[in-house]
Design an enzyme around this catalytic site. Structure first.
Site, PDB file in Angstrom:
ATOM      1  N   CYS A 184     -55.501-108.193  28.873  1.00  0.00           N
ATOM      2  CA  CYS A 184     -54.310-108.208  29.819  1.00  0.00           C
ATOM      3  C   CYS A 184     -54.508-108.618  31.151  1.00  0.00           C
ATOM      4  O   CYS A 184     -55.772-108.002  31.673  1.00  0.00           O
ATOM      5  CB  CYS A 184     -53.969-106.528  29.977  1.00  0.00           C
ATOM      6  SG  CYS A 184     -52.431-106.348  31.151  1.00  0.00           S
ATOM      7  N   CYS A 240     -57.830-103.079  29.061  1.00  0.00           N
ATOM      8  CA  CYS A 240     -57.336-103.848  27.928  1.00  0.00           C
ATOM      9  C   CYS A 240     -57.910-105.346  27.807  1.00  0.00           C
ATOM     10  O   CYS A 240     -57.398-106.167  28.599  1.00  0.00           O
ATOM     11  CB  CYS A 240     -55.927-103.749  27.646  1.00  0.00           C
ATOM     12  SG  CYS A 240     -55.288-102.096  28.006  1.00  0.00           S
ATOM     13  N   CYS A 282     -40.956 -97.666  19.811  1.00  0.00           N
ATOM     14  CA  CYS A 282     -41.036 -99.202  19.935  1.00  0.00           C
ATOM     15  C   CYS A 282     -42.873 -99.395  19.600  1.00  0.00           C
ATOM     16  O   CYS A 282     -43.322 -98.756  20.556  1.00  0.00           O
ATOM     17  CB  CYS A 282     -40.450 -99.705  21.085  1.00  0.00           C
ATOM     18  SG  CYS A 282     -41.141-101.631  21.147  1.00  0.00           S
ATOM     19  N   CYS A 312     -54.252-102.196  37.216  1.00  0.00           N
ATOM     20  CA  CYS A 312     -54.198-101.148  36.301  1.00  0.00           C
ATOM     21  C   CYS A 312     -55.535-100.537  35.889  1.00  0.00           C
ATOM     22  O   CYS A 312     -56.268-101.370  35.872  1.00  0.00           O
ATOM     23  CB  CYS A 312     -53.618-101.701  34.795  1.00  0.00           C
ATOM     24  SG  CYS A 312     -53.459-100.362  33.507  1.00  0.00           S
ATOM     25  N   CYS A 353     -35.929-103.510  28.935  1.00  0.00           N
ATOM     26  CA  CYS A 353     -37.198-102.887  28.965  1.00  0.00           C
ATOM     27  C   CYS A 353     -38.078-103.231  30.146  1.00  0.00           C
ATOM     28  O   CYS A 353     -38.351-104.096  30.648  1.00  0.00           O
ATOM     29  CB  CYS A 353     -38.039-103.639  27.763  1.00  0.00           C
ATOM     30  SG  CYS A 353     -39.591-102.735  27.262  1.00  0.00           S
ATOM     31  N   CYS A 412     -35.393 -99.241  27.627  1.00  0.00           N
ATOM     32  CA  CYS A 412     -36.611 -98.822  27.195  1.00  0.00           C
ATOM     33  C   CYS A 412     -37.578 -99.129  28.082  1.00  0.00           C
ATOM     34  O   CYS A 412     -37.445 -99.812  29.170  1.00  0.00           O
ATOM     35  CB  CYS A 412     -37.054-100.234  26.197  1.00  0.00           C
ATOM     36  SG  CYS A 412     -38.632-100.198  25.280  1.00  0.00           S
TER      37      CYS A 412
HETATM   38  N1  SAM Z   1     -49.388-100.408  30.581  1.00  0.00           N
HETATM   39  C1  SAM Z   1     -48.645-100.056  29.421  1.00  0.00           C
HETATM   40  C2  SAM Z   1     -49.293 -99.897  28.317  1.00  0.00           C
HETATM   41  O1  SAM Z   1     -50.042-100.568  28.137  1.00  0.00           O
HETATM   42  O2  SAM Z   1     -48.858 -99.258  27.299  1.00  0.00           O
HETATM   43  C3  SAM Z   1     -47.445-100.659  29.352  1.00  0.00           C
HETATM   44  C4  SAM Z   1     -47.327-102.233  29.606  1.00  0.00           C
HETATM   45  S1  SAM Z   1     -48.494-103.272  28.477  1.00  0.00           S
HETATM   46  C5  SAM Z   1     -48.338-104.965  29.326  1.00  0.00           C
HETATM   47  C6  SAM Z   1     -47.305-103.398  27.102  1.00  0.00           C
HETATM   48  C7  SAM Z   1     -47.934-104.172  26.006  1.00  0.00           C
HETATM   49  O3  SAM Z   1     -47.987-105.602  26.269  1.00  0.00           O
HETATM   50  C8  SAM Z   1     -49.179-104.004  25.588  1.00  0.00           C
HETATM   51  O4  SAM Z   1     -49.441-102.795  24.983  1.00  0.00           O
HETATM   52  C9  SAM Z   1     -49.707-105.129  24.805  1.00  0.00           C
HETATM   53  O5  SAM Z   1     -49.450-104.978  23.360  1.00  0.00           O
HETATM   54  C10 SAM Z   1     -48.590-106.279  25.094  1.00  0.00           C
HETATM   55  N2  SAM Z   1     -49.455-107.258  25.947  1.00  0.00           N
HETATM   56  C11 SAM Z   1     -50.236-107.091  27.231  1.00  0.00           C
HETATM   57  N3  SAM Z   1     -50.516-108.405  27.373  1.00  0.00           N
HETATM   58  C12 SAM Z   1     -50.352-109.288  26.474  1.00  0.00           C
HETATM   59  C13 SAM Z   1     -50.904-110.692  26.146  1.00  0.00           C
HETATM   60  N4  SAM Z   1     -51.470-111.140  26.968  1.00  0.00           N
HETATM   61  N5  SAM Z   1     -50.547-110.982  25.056  1.00  0.00           N
HETATM   62  C14 SAM Z   1     -49.706-110.347  24.035  1.00  0.00           C
HETATM   63  N6  SAM Z   1     -49.363-109.182  24.257  1.00  0.00           N
HETATM   64  C15 SAM Z   1     -49.784-108.480  25.471  1.00  0.00           C
HETATM   65  C1  DTB Z   2     -44.457-105.731  23.644  1.00  0.00           C
HETATM   66  O1  DTB Z   2     -44.908-105.277  22.714  1.00  0.00           O
HETATM   67  N1  DTB Z   2     -44.672-106.752  24.040  1.00  0.00           N
HETATM   68  C2  DTB Z   2     -44.030-106.844  25.682  1.00  0.00           C
HETATM   69  C3  DTB Z   2     -43.349-105.481  25.528  1.00  0.00           C
HETATM   70  N2  DTB Z   2     -43.691-104.792  24.507  1.00  0.00           N
HETATM   71  C4  DTB Z   2     -43.824-104.839  26.535  1.00  0.00           C
HETATM   72  C5  DTB Z   2     -45.062-107.199  26.710  1.00  0.00           C
HETATM   73  C6  DTB Z   2     -45.747-108.577  26.477  1.00  0.00           C
HETATM   74  C7  DTB Z   2     -46.389-108.911  27.506  1.00  0.00           C
HETATM   75  C8  DTB Z   2     -47.221-110.269  27.545  1.00  0.00           C
HETATM   76  C9  DTB Z   2     -47.955-110.542  28.789  1.00  0.00           C
HETATM   77  C10 DTB Z   2     -47.269-110.641  29.999  1.00  0.00           C
HETATM   78  O2  DTB Z   2     -46.128-111.313  30.136  1.00  0.00           O
HETATM   79  O3  DTB Z   2     -47.842-109.923  30.954  1.00  0.00           O
HETATM   80 FE1  SF4 Z   3     -52.663-101.729  31.995  1.00  0.00          FE
HETATM   81 FE2  SF4 Z   3     -52.349-104.072  30.658  1.00  0.00          FE
HETATM   82 FE3  SF4 Z   3     -53.714-102.248  29.210  1.00  0.00          FE
HETATM   83 FE4  SF4 Z   3     -51.022-101.927  29.867  1.00  0.00          FE
HETATM   84  S1  SF4 Z   3     -51.924-103.308  28.712  1.00  0.00           S
HETATM   85  S2  SF4 Z   3     -52.632-100.200  29.927  1.00  0.00           S
HETATM   86  S3  SF4 Z   3     -51.005-102.724  31.845  1.00  0.00           S
HETATM   87  S4  SF4 Z   3     -54.379-103.231  31.137  1.00  0.00           S
END
Ligand code: SAM
Ligand code: DTB
Ligand code: SF4
Length: 330
Positions: free
Chosen positions: A72, A69, A200, A65, A109, A140
């Site tokens: 992530c 973030c 959401c 990506c 989702c 979702c």
């Molecule tokens: N890339 C898209 C975005 O960021 O909107 C969708 C996927 S992203 C992985 C969805 C959500 O997962 C993020 O907005 C974040 O709030 C949550 N998330 C991602 N990594 C996480 C982590 N290590 N621990 C908790 N929540 C996480």
């Molecule tokens: C949300 O708030 N939590 C979910 C869903 N929306 C997409 C994602 C959590 C991701 C946690 C890290 C992972 O498993 O990659």
């Molecule tokens: Fe990309 Fe992860 Fe950020 Fe979603 S949360 S925009 S997958 S870096």
């Protein structure tokens, strides 16, 4: 009180949208028992306190990506060892959705590690929505930022919910993400809302933010013109290679407080106990349910990180006398 029968509990006249940040901070500071009692009392006015909605996640496009973030493991900015993949085939998504349905999920989702979808992917994404809906599951998606045309296409395909988190307070956001702004997030949320797709939106706790930031995040959500129908509260999953891998995390009691305050501020919304259950005791999860959490992710994996196994969750439901929420009530 007839709120239970409201068509749109997030829009009931008694639901406030004018919360002041100071009021929210006062809620956070209440004695724990008072806070939980208040949250549980409100919860019972809007929901069956023994019902919990279940969703299952699938990463339909993993890693690589362009966003940065800090939490992530899917960001191309960090060396996390997670292999990147292309968008999954629609058929493969459908097979996974069937398993999720068999596992008791009522909502599916689908998440993609994108800043935004490419227009050339929209046909496949819409086909996934149609096919998964055809199984009788709610749909979702979480795909990053969306244009008006993309929102319209997803709505037309029948998408029920769009997940797009604000993650933290407006002030702390730039400490976590530099490749987009808080306002970018709010713009996509407004597009989704205007198109009539359920919203959401929530955030992450345990990223080194202060209590004021947690209050600020909930303030943003609770003062939106319409509350999100679903409010995921994630506990940071610390992943090797990410800037936040050594974050101190959050005290469990403070996490439960965050759930309780979310419930009080947004009484008609589903508050989702999201990422992090794998590292929570049964007692902590029970407190979260008592504080007003009424939905969870089920299945062995979230997007890329572990989630409690089905037998562990069913034991917990059994011990707590919780029932899965049926589709038409969620
Ligand atoms: N890339 C898209 C975005 O960021 O909107 C969708 C996927 S992203 C992985 C969805 C959500 O997962 C993020 O907005 C974040 O709030 C949550 N998330 C991602 N990594 C996480 C982590 N290590 N621990 C908790 N929540 C996480
Ligand atoms: C949300 O708030 N939590 C979910 C869903 N929306 C997409 C994602 C959590 C991701 C946690 C890290 C992972 O498993 O990659
Ligand atoms: Fe990309 Fe992860 Fe950020 Fe979603 S949360 S925009 S997958 S870096």
């Amino acid at each position: 009180m007839d709120l239970e029968f409201s068509d749109s509990p997030t829009q009931s006249p008694s639901v406030r949208h004018d919360w002041r940040k100071a009021e929210i901070e006062e809620l956070f500071a209440e004695p724990f028992n008072d806070l939980l009692f208040r949250a549980q009392t409100i919860h019972r006015q809007y929901f069956d306190p023994n019902e919990v909605q279940k969703s299952t996640l699938l990463s339909i496009k993993t890693g690589g990506c362009p966003e940065d973030c800090g939490y992530c493991n899917q960001s191309a900015h960090f060396e996390t060892g997670l292999p990147a993949s292309r968008l999954m085939d629609t058929d493969a998504v459908l097979q996974e959705a069937k398993k999720a349905k068999a596992g008791g999920a009522t909502r599916y989702c689908m998440g993609a590690a994108w800043r935004e979808p490419k227009d050339r992917d929209m046909d496949d994404l819409c086909a996934m929505v149609r096919d998964v809906k055809g199984l009788g599951l709610e749909t979702c998606m979480t795909l990053g930022m969306l244009s008006d045309d993309q929102v319209a296409a997803l709505k037309e395909a029948g998408l029920d919910y769009y997940n797009h988190n604000i993650d933290t307070s407006p002030e702390y956001y730039k400490e976590i993400i530099t490749t987009r702004t808080y306002d970018d997030r709010l713009e996509t949320l407004e597009r989704v809302r205007n198109a009539g797709i359920n919203v959401c939106c929530g955030g992450i706790v345990g990223m080194g933010e202060s209590r004021a930031d947690r209050a600020g995040m909930l303030h943003t959500l609770a003062t939106l013109p319409e509350h999100p129908e679903s409010v995921p509260i994630n506990m940071l999953m610390r992943v090797e290679g990410t800037p936040l891998r050594h974050s101190d995390g959050v005290d469990p009691i403070e996490f439960v407080r965050t759930i309780a305050v979310a419930r009080i501020l947004m009484p008609g919304s589903m508050v989702r106990l999201s990422a992090g259950r794998e590292h929570m005791s049964e007692e902590m999860q029970a407190l979260c349910f008592f504080a007003g959490a009424n939905s969870i992710f089920v299945g062995d994996k979230l997007l890329t990180t572990p989630n409690p196994k089905e037998d562990k969750d069913s034991q917990l439901f059994e011990k707590l006398g919780l029932r899965p929420m049926a589709l038409d009530a969620s």
